[in-house]
Design an enzyme around this catalytic site. Structure first.
Site, PDB file in Angstrom:
ATOM      1  N   SER A 102      -6.871  -0.459  15.445  1.00 20.41           N
ATOM      2  CA  SER A 102      -6.710   0.999  15.507  1.00 20.41           C
ATOM      3  C   SER A 102      -7.371   1.694  14.318  1.00 20.41           C
ATOM      4  O   SER A 102      -8.037   2.713  14.490  1.00 20.41           O
ATOM      5  CB  SER A 102      -5.243   1.401  15.648  1.00 20.41           C
ATOM      6  OG  SER A 102      -4.428   0.627  14.852  1.00 20.41           O
TER       7      SER A 102
ATOM      8  N   ASP B 100       0.826  -1.234   0.000  1.00 19.43           N
ATOM      9  CA  ASP B 100       0.000   0.000   0.000  1.00 19.43           C
ATOM     10  C   ASP B 100       0.848   1.267   0.000  1.00 19.43           C
ATOM     11  O   ASP B 100       0.587   2.192  -0.763  1.00 19.43           O
ATOM     12  CB  ASP B 100      -1.071   0.001   1.116  1.00 19.43           C
ATOM     13  CG  ASP B 100      -0.557  -0.067   2.539  1.00 19.43           C
ATOM     14  OD1 ASP B 100       0.654  -0.306   2.737  1.00 19.43           O
ATOM     15  OD2 ASP B 100      -1.382   0.113   3.466  1.00 19.43           O
TER      16      ASP B 100
ATOM     17  N   ASP C 100      -5.794  -0.143   5.652  1.00 19.47           N
ATOM     18  CA  ASP C 100      -6.634  -0.541   6.792  1.00 19.47           C
ATOM     19  C   ASP C 100      -7.825   0.392   6.952  1.00 19.47           C
ATOM     20  O   ASP C 100      -8.960  -0.045   7.161  1.00 19.47           O
ATOM     21  CB  ASP C 100      -5.808  -0.546   8.087  1.00 19.47           C
ATOM     22  CG  ASP C 100      -4.555  -1.397   7.964  1.00 19.47           C
ATOM     23  OD1 ASP C 100      -4.462  -2.175   6.996  1.00 19.47           O
ATOM     24  OD2 ASP C 100      -3.669  -1.274   8.827  1.00 19.47           O
TER      25      ASP C 100
HETATM   26  C1  GLA Z   1      -0.139  -2.477   8.445  1.00 22.45           C
HETATM   27  C2  GLA Z   1      -0.329  -1.072   7.888  1.00 22.45           C
HETATM   28  C3  GLA Z   1      -0.923  -1.133   6.475  1.00 22.45           C
HETATM   29  C4  GLA Z   1      -0.124  -2.080   5.583  1.00 22.45           C
HETATM   30  C5  GLA Z   1       0.097  -3.423   6.280  1.00 22.45           C
HETATM   31  C6  GLA Z   1       1.016  -4.333   5.501  1.00 22.45           C
HETATM   32  O1  GLA Z   1      -1.388  -3.073   8.640  1.00 22.45           O
HETATM   33  O2  GLA Z   1      -1.183  -0.325   8.716  1.00 22.45           O
HETATM   34  O3  GLA Z   1      -0.984   0.156   5.930  1.00 22.45           O
HETATM   35  O4  GLA Z   1       1.090  -1.495   5.197  1.00 22.45           O
HETATM   36  O5  GLA Z   1       0.646  -3.261   7.574  1.00 22.45           O
HETATM   37  O6  GLA Z   1       0.427  -4.731   4.318  1.00 22.45           O
END
Ligand code: GLA
Length: 380
Positions: free
Chosen positions: A129, A37, A173
């Site tokens: 979160s 991402d 997320d």
């Molecule tokens: C965490 C981060 C996301 C992403 C994942 C790995 O969840 O919050 O933005 O980078 O790790 O895919």
């Protein structure tokens, strides 16, 4: 989906009136596309039927008064005119952070009374979160009729996390928590923020196995990975690793460290796997899904180096049960956390029994397992 507490009753007891609204935002599990991402790439998450609930009433002044049911009924108050990060205040920094970024676009925002509870396992890589951040934005939107879209909410939540809480996470997320769709997975282009949904097969269940390995060094290792990815992109002369292909990587291999090369190789191949997985799932090709998830796990283990032995072990024993009939890989940021498996519904108990029988004896850890369904996002 159910809450741990009677939120309305707890709210009424604390604030002396019934909540005006109760809203909810889900956590997430990522089926494939890990650490892509923040490289402007593709991810393929699902919003899950575990989430954060907030009951709230509006206020005339600028005070935020929050009751956290999952933290022994801890209550925190602060003024919107004086928002500081409090190092010792874990959960309430999310509230402060979201308020601070909202004030950036809505300086006249009024206060609120809120009570919060959630059932997303915390620190397990299932985005408790992000679900809290998105729930907070949704709560303000509903209380004060704000003109905020799901994508805006995701960006605000991410900004709160990046600039206030102190984790440089990507957008996945928050965006899936805001815009997930019941019964479907979302292919998200993290550069354009365009997304499309595809239904999950009725034949398979999403099973999440929490390794319960305490996630050490997550934030620092996460930030190191980000830097290494940026270095790789710089050496290749591209804006982000999303723009690189394996041939370009090979061309620049002599100019980079072995580590940066492997990090970049994970991102480049993972982006392609994520697109392939979307099409494989649409076409009902579970054999291909199985192969792509297996390759993704190997790439996270060997090239991106974000798995730990107990996680690798869970993946190995579930893969032995599933063969080509389902898929399994680590999910989330890494260094502990969860494994996600797409399991034929008639094999779910076999998978759970296998983990139950072998995991603790082999690793000393005790797993938790959740059978999930794809839930609706808070703004969808
Ligand atoms: C965490 C981060 C996301 C992403 C994942 C790995 O969840 O919050 O933005 O980078 O790790 O895919």
């Amino acid at each position: 989906m159910s809450q741990h507490y009677d939120l309305a009753a707890a709210f009424e007891k604390a604030f002396g009136l019934a909540p005006a609204i109760t809203i909810q935002a889900p956590g997430r599990v990522n089926l494939i596309g890990e650490h892509t991402d923040y490289n402007d790439g593709f991810v393929f998450p699902v919003a899950i039927n575990f989430g954060t609930w907030i009951a709230a009433t509006p206020r005339e002044d600028r005070i935020i008064d929050v009751l956290a049911l999952d933290y022994g009924g801890e209550r925190v108050q602060f003024s919107l005119d004086q928002i500081e990060h409090v190092d010792t205040a874990t959960w309430s920094n999310y509230v402060r952070g979201v308020c601070k970024v909202l004030l950036g676009i809505l300086p006249d925002l009024k206060g609120a009374n809120l009570a919060v509870t959630g059932n997303v396992p915390q620190g397990a890589g299932l985005s408790s979160s992000a679900s809290f951040e998105v729930a907070l934005v949704k709560m303000f939107k509903s209380l004060y009729n704000l003109d905020v879209t799901g994508v805006d909410a995701a960006l605000l939540g991410q900004k709160a996390e990046n600039t206030f809480v102190g984790c440089s996470c990507g957008i996945m997320d928050q965006l899936i928590s805001a815009m997930g769709k019941q019964g479907e997975a979302m292919l998200l282009d993290c550069r354009s923020l365009e997304f499309q949904y595809t239904p999950l097969p009725d034949s398979h269940a999403i099973v999440i196995i929490n390794s319960n390995v305490k996630r050490g060094l997550v934030d620092s290792e996460y930030n190191v990975r980000r830097k290494q990815c940026e270095e790789g992109a710089n050496i290749m002369g591209v804006t982000a690793l999303r723009d690189a292909e394996l041939s370009l990587l090979e061309q620049h291999k002599p100019a980079m460290s072995k580590t940066v090369y492997r990090r970049a190789r994970h991102i480049i191949t993972e982006n392609q796997r994520t697109l392939d997985m979307y099409y494989a799932l649409r076409a009902g090709r579970i054999d291909k899904v199985s192969e792509l998830m297996a390759q993704s796990h190997i790439s996270m283990r060997e090239d991106f180096e974000i798995t730990v032995p107990p996680i690798d072990y869970i993946v190995e024993i579930i893969d032995d049960v599933l063969g080509k009939e389902g898929g399994v890989r680590m999910t989330g940021g890494g260094f502990g956390g969860c494994v996600v498996a797409l399991v034929p519904k008639n094999r779910v108990s076999q998978v759970m029994e296998t983990v139950d029988k072998l995991y603790h004896t082999h690793t000393g850890f005790k797993q938790s397992m959740y059978i999930c369904s794809a839930a609706q996002g808070a703004f969808a």
